[in-house]
Design an enzyme around this catalytic site. Structure first.
Site, mmCIF file in Angstrom:
data_model
loop_
_atom_site.group_PDB
_atom_site.id
_atom_site.type_symbol
_atom_site.label_atom_id
_atom_site.label_comp_id
_atom_site.label_asym_id
_atom_site.label_seq_id
_atom_site.Cartn_x
_atom_site.Cartn_y
_atom_site.Cartn_z
ATOM 1 N N LYS A 9 8.626 -2.423 -44.824
ATOM 2 C CA LYS A 9 9.278 -2.093 -43.580
ATOM 3 C C LYS A 9 8.428 -2.074 -42.241
ATOM 4 C CE LYS A 9 7.409 2.052 -42.898
ATOM 5 N NZ LYS A 9 6.454 2.504 -41.698
ATOM 6 N N ASP A 134 9.782 7.767 -46.523
ATOM 7 C CA ASP A 134 10.309 6.606 -46.279
ATOM 8 C C ASP A 134 11.397 6.010 -47.531
ATOM 9 O OD1 ASP A 134 9.004 6.692 -43.898
ATOM 10 O OD2 ASP A 134 7.076 5.354 -44.766
#
Length: 286
Positions: A9, A134
Site C-alpha cells: 500500500k 494497517d
C-alpha cells in the site's frame, strides 16, 4: 495448496493528530493498494503452524506477522487444522509499504478459505486490527479512508488507473521511532483530506496528485535526506507528483503513462537507488 497475493500500500494522504490514551496516534489517511505484492502459499497439514521465507534475515517464527496471523485465526476458530506457510517476499522490508501487514491479511483470507471457516471479511477485520493498524486495510485493498489508529475504514471511489513508481533508498526506518519523534504542534501544513476525496469522486488524477501530503515527512526527511533527493529526481524525470509513503523511507511517484513510469524507474536506478519498482493501482478486493 492455496496461493494468494499480498498487495503493498501507499498513502496518498497521511495526517497524524493527537496521541491517544492507548498509546497510538489518531490518524486520517487515504490508503491505496498497488500491484507490488508478496506471494503466500498455504498448504494444509494435520496440525501445527510452520513458516518458511525466501528472504535472509526475515523471521520465520512468532516474530513474523504472517505466523502470528495464522496463530490468531487458529485460536479464534478453535480449528485443529494446521498449515505450512511459504512466503515469497517482493515488497521491501521496513519500507513504509505495509509489507508485513499485507502478509498477515493474506494469511487471514487464505486460511479462512483453506480451513473452510466461512468468516466474513468484517469478522476477519476485527482480528486483523489486533495484529496491526494497517492489517484491516490490507484485507480490503482498493482505495480507503482510514481513521482512528488506522483500523476504521470507509471505502472511497477508486484512484483513476495509473502507474506508481516505488523507490526505496538503502535505509530502514522504524515506524515506532517516527511516531515517537512526531510533534503534532510543529506541523504547519497538513494534507487536505476532504479535497483529496473530492478529486477521487471526480476521477481527477491530476487533482489527486496536487493534494498528496504526508506529515511524517517532517520527521523522516531531516534524518534521511536521501528521501528528499529521490522526490526531487522523480519530479525532474516527469512524475505527476512524489511523496514518501507511510513512515518511509520509500518514495512513490504517480504517472499516467506506463512508458514514462518505466523511464523514471530506469533513471532512478542509474542514480543508484537500490530498490525501484513500477506498479499499478489495485482498485478492488482481490
Amino acid at each position: 495448496m492455496l496461493t494468494i497475493k499480498a498487495y503493498a500500500k501507499i498513502n496518498l494522504a497521511l495526517d497524524v493528530r493527537h496521541k491517544r490514551s492507548d498509546g497510538y496516534h489518531e490518524v486520517a489517511m487515504i490508503m491505496q493498494a498497488v500491484s507490488l505484492a508478496d506471494t503466500i502459499a498455504l498448504t494444509s497439514q494435520p496440525a501445527g503452524i510452520d513458516l518458511s521465507v525466501n528472504t535472509p534475515g526475515l523471521a520465520a517464527d512468532a516474530n513474523n506477522l504472517a505466523y502470528r496471523a495464522a496463530t490468531l485465526l487458529k485460536e479464534y476458530s478453535k480449528t485443529g487444522q494446521g498449515v505450512l506457510i511459504h512466503l515469497e517476499k517482493q515488497i521491501p522490508l521496513a519500507a513504509g509499504l505495509a509489507g508485513g501487514s499485507a502478509d498477515a491479511a493474506a494469511v487471514l483470507k487464505g486460511l479462512n478459505q483453506l480451513w473452510e471457516l466461512n468468516l466474513s471479511l468484517d469478522e476477519l477485520s476485527k482480528l486483523a486490527a489486533k495484529l496491526g493498524s494497517d492489517v484491516p486495510f490490507c484485507l480490503y485493498n482498493g482505495t480507503m479512508l482510514a481513521t482512528g489508529r488506522g483500523e476504521i475504514l470507509a471505502p472511497l471511489p477508486p484512484l483513476p488507473a495509473c502507474y506508481v513508481i516505488l523507490a526505496k533508498p538503502a535505509v530502514e526506518v522504524p515506524t515506532a521511532w517516527v511516531y515517537g519523534q512526531f510533534k503534532a504542534n510543529e506541523v504547519s501544513v497538513r494534507p487536505d483530506i476532504a479535497a483529496m476525496c473530492e478529486c477521487l469522486t471526480e476521477e481527477n488524477l491530476a487533482g489527486v496528485a496536487d493534494h498528496l501530503g504526508n506529515v511524517l515527512e517532517s520527521v523522516t526527511i531531516p534524518v534521511y535526506p536521501e528521501i528528499a533527493k529521490i522526490k526531487k529526481y522523480m519530479m525532474e524525470y516527469g512524475a505527476m507528483a512524489a511523496l514518501m509513503s507511510g513512515s518511509g523511507p520509500t518514495v512513490f511517484g504517480l504517472s499516467d503513462c506506463g512508458a514514462q513510469a518505466e523511464r523514471i524507474a530506469e533513471q532512478l536506478k542509474a542514480r543508484g537507488v537500490p530498490e525501484v519498482f513500477v506498479a499499478k493501482t489495485v482498485s478492488k478486493v482481490e
